[in-house]
Design a protein around this motif. Structure first.
Motif, short mmCIF file in Angstrom:
data_model
loop_
_atom_site.label_atom_id
_atom_site.label_comp_id
_atom_site.label_asym_id
_atom_site.label_seq_id
_atom_site.Cartn_x
_atom_site.Cartn_y
_atom_site.Cartn_z
N PHE A 172 2.43 -3.09 6.04
CA PHE A 172 3.60 -2.19 6.67
C PHE A 172 3.79 -2.46 8.06
CE2 PHE A 172 1.99 -0.11 2.90
CZ PHE A 172 3.08 0.06 2.01
N TRP A 220 4.81 3.10 4.41
CA TRP A 220 3.54 3.70 4.18
C TRP A 220 3.59 5.22 3.93
CZ3 TRP A 220 2.78 7.08 8.04
CH2 TRP A 220 3.42 6.97 9.26
N VAL A 279 2.81 2.40 -1.33
CA VAL A 279 1.39 2.17 -1.16
C VAL A 279 0.68 1.73 -2.36
CG1 VAL A 279 -0.70 3.34 -0.37
CG2 VAL A 279 1.44 3.59 0.80
N CYS A 280 0.75 2.23 -3.63
CA CYS A 280 0.16 1.91 -4.90
C CYS A 280 0.77 0.44 -5.30
CB CYS A 280 0.73 2.96 -5.91
SG CYS A 280 -0.12 4.59 -5.85
#
Length: 116
Positions: free
Chosen positions: A4, A23, A29-30
């Protein structure tokens, strides 16, 4: 952090508040965490006679496949950066737009490594 970093630096340089970052998205994020886990598994299990036998399935060695996918990933990253920067500076003239798009794309694609 590297995943990121480029987008964060780009947003800080090219956008005004309020800013949103990749982010901040739980889905993003997953996706990064799932990709990280898959990459760890595939790099350890890839090879002739291993659970992931790419050579037996495709004729490609694991290293060749990893390098090819890495090049494809970078090409998509550059394409995304150019598209994003082009939209952000549509109001500028052609020469200034070219300079900003090149600088923005470099920042977007290399920012994570630079931060690291």
């Amino acid at each position: 952090a590297v995943g990121f970093g480029g987008g964060t630096v780009y947003k800080l340089l090219m956008h005004r508040a309020p800013r949103t970052f990749g982010w901040q998205s739980p889905a993003a994020v997953c996706a990064v965490l799932v990709g990280w886990m898959i990459a760890l598994r595939l790099t350890g299990d890839c090879g002739r006679g291993q659970p992931v036998d790419l050579h037996g399935w495709t004729g490609w060695e694991c290293e060749e496949m990893f390098q090819s996918l890495d090049c494809l990933n970078l090409a998509l990253l550059i394409l995304w950066g150019v598209a994003m920067a082009s939209v952000d500076v549509i109001q500028f003239g052609a020469l200034l737009r070219l300079v900003v798009v090149c600088g923005g794309t470099y920042t977007f694609s290399q920012g994570g490594g630079i931060i690291r």
